[in-house]
Design a protein around this motif. Structure first.
Motif, PDB file in Angstrom:
ATOM      1  N   ALA A   1       0.862  -1.181   0.000  1.00  0.00           N
ATOM      2  CA  ALA A   1       0.000   0.000   0.000  1.00  0.00           C
ATOM      3  C   ALA A   1       0.898   1.231   0.000  1.00  0.00           C
ATOM      4  O   ALA A   1       1.830   1.334   0.806  1.00  0.00           O
ATOM      5  N   ALA A   2       0.641   2.146  -0.929  1.00  0.00           N
ATOM      6  CA  ALA A   2       1.492   3.324  -1.097  1.00  0.00           C
ATOM      7  C   ALA A   2       0.645   4.576  -1.263  1.00  0.00           C
ATOM      8  O   ALA A   2      -0.470   4.516  -1.779  1.00  0.00           O
ATOM      9  N   GLY A   3       1.212   5.695  -0.835  1.00  0.00           N
ATOM     10  CA  GLY A   3       0.531   6.977  -0.991  1.00  0.00           C
ATOM     11  C   GLY A   3       1.186   7.790  -2.098  1.00  0.00           C
ATOM     12  O   GLY A   3       2.409   7.964  -2.104  1.00  0.00           O
ATOM     13  N   GLU A   4       0.383   8.291  -3.018  1.00  0.00           N
ATOM     14  CA  GLU A   4       0.935   9.089  -4.121  1.00  0.00           C
ATOM     15  C   GLU A   4       1.606  10.359  -3.610  1.00  0.00           C
ATOM     16  O   GLU A   4       2.503  10.909  -4.255  1.00  0.00           O
ATOM     17  N   ASN A   5       1.182  10.832  -2.436  1.00  0.00           N
ATOM     18  CA  ASN A   5       1.737  12.059  -1.856  1.00  0.00           C
ATOM     19  C   ASN A   5       2.509  11.774  -0.574  1.00  0.00           C
ATOM     20  O   ASN A   5       2.572  12.609   0.329  1.00  0.00           O
ATOM     21  N   ASP A   6       3.100  10.572  -0.496  1.00  0.00           N
ATOM     22  CA  ASP A   6       3.830  10.178   0.708  1.00  0.00           C
ATOM     23  C   ASP A   6       5.197  10.872   0.713  1.00  0.00           C
ATOM     24  O   ASP A   6       6.031  10.611  -0.149  1.00  0.00           O
ATOM     25  N   PRO A   7       5.458  11.757   1.707  1.00  0.00           N
ATOM     26  CA  PRO A   7       6.724  12.490   1.717  1.00  0.00           C
ATOM     27  C   PRO A   7       7.920  11.601   2.089  1.00  0.00           C
ATOM     28  O   PRO A   7       9.058  11.923   1.762  1.00  0.00           O
ATOM     29  N   LEU A   8       7.664  10.495   2.762  1.00  0.00           N
ATOM     30  CA  LEU A   8       8.747   9.607   3.195  1.00  0.00           C
ATOM     31  C   LEU A   8       9.058   8.534   2.151  1.00  0.00           C
ATOM     32  O   LEU A   8      10.198   8.089   2.036  1.00  0.00           O
ATOM     33  N   CYS A   9       8.037   8.088   1.447  1.00  0.00           N
ATOM     34  CA  CYS A   9       8.213   7.037   0.422  1.00  0.00           C
ATOM     35  C   CYS A   9       7.679   7.550  -0.906  1.00  0.00           C
ATOM     36  O   CYS A   9       6.517   7.308  -1.232  1.00  0.00           O
ATOM     37  N   PRO A  10       8.481   8.251  -1.683  1.00  0.00           N
ATOM     38  CA  PRO A  10       7.998   8.745  -2.967  1.00  0.00           C
ATOM     39  C   PRO A  10       7.621   7.583  -3.892  1.00  0.00           C
ATOM     40  O   PRO A  10       8.114   6.465  -3.724  1.00  0.00           O
ATOM     41  N   PRO A  11       6.728   7.831  -4.853  1.00  0.00           N
ATOM     42  CA  PRO A  11       6.280   6.765  -5.755  1.00  0.00           C
ATOM     43  C   PRO A  11       7.424   6.009  -6.436  1.00  0.00           C
ATOM     44  O   PRO A  11       7.307   4.803  -6.664  1.00  0.00           O
TER      45      PRO A  11
END
Length: 208
Positions: A151-161
């Protein structure tokens, strides 16, 4: 026998269902993800572990040098420690060592990913919630057929896409069967992700 990691073990009603290895994010404890475990597989036994490293008083599974910069030596050592602990726990609690599925968030997802990267057959499958690539430049073991949900966030500052896509590619190259779910949010674990992970688990492991 020495149980080297603080943990909780909750025996489930369904002995055939995979044992859920729950791995918290930075600052969490072994109690943080019990609700998620219940959602993913109510009948499963649960082994929920607390990280052995403290960062400013916050439990983690391995040290980091800065945000997003892992202490690789410590990561490798702690991954080995967790791998050994799983064998000890299986003996202690009488469950099948080959029937463990990890579910980790953030730092917990990274140590679960590191288990996959280092040890063949360490995990039957994995739910990685907002993971990064644990380390680069090593040959992964044969992960043929190992199911992995990311599961990933498109706007995750720690884990970029780009990080998620690289992890996906590395796991696939090793033979893993990967499903990636994208949300528009940042690094937080969302209810939608949790429910998607539960649906994936039930489908993948044919759990009623």
């Amino acid at each position: 026998m020495t149980m080297k990691m603080k943990h909780l073990y909750i025996k489930g009603k369904n002995e055939e269902a995979p044992v859920l290895l729950m791995l918290h994010g930075t600052g969490g404890t072994e109690r943080d993800l019990l609700g998620l475990a219940e959602l993913i597989s109510p009948g499963s036994s649960v082994l929920s572990v607390r990280g052995n490293v403290l960062e400013n008083g916050m439990p983690r599974f391995f040290r980091r040098l800065a945000e997003g910069v892992f202490d690789i030596e410590d990561l490798v050592y702690r991954t080995g420690e967790l791998h050994e602990f799983l064998a000890e726990a299986a003996t202690e609690y009488g469950f099948d060592r080959s029937n463990i599925v990890a579910a980790g968030y953030s730092n917990g997802a990274n140590i679960a990913g590191s288990l996959l990267f280092h040890y063949k057959d360490s995990l039957k499958g994995a739910i990685l919630l907002h993971p990064m690539v644990p380390l680069r430049g090593i040959k992964l073991p044969d992960l043929s057929g190992v199911p992995v949900f990311i599961a990933a966030g498109e706007n995750d500052p720690l884990c970029p896409p780009t990080e998620t896509k690289e992890l996906d590619a590395l796991l696939r190259e090793a033979g893993a069967v990967v499903e990636v779910r994208w949300d528009r949010f940042g690094h937080q674990l969302t209810s939608a992700e949790a429910h998607a992970a539960a649906a994936w688990f039930k489908q993948t492991f044919a759990i009623e």
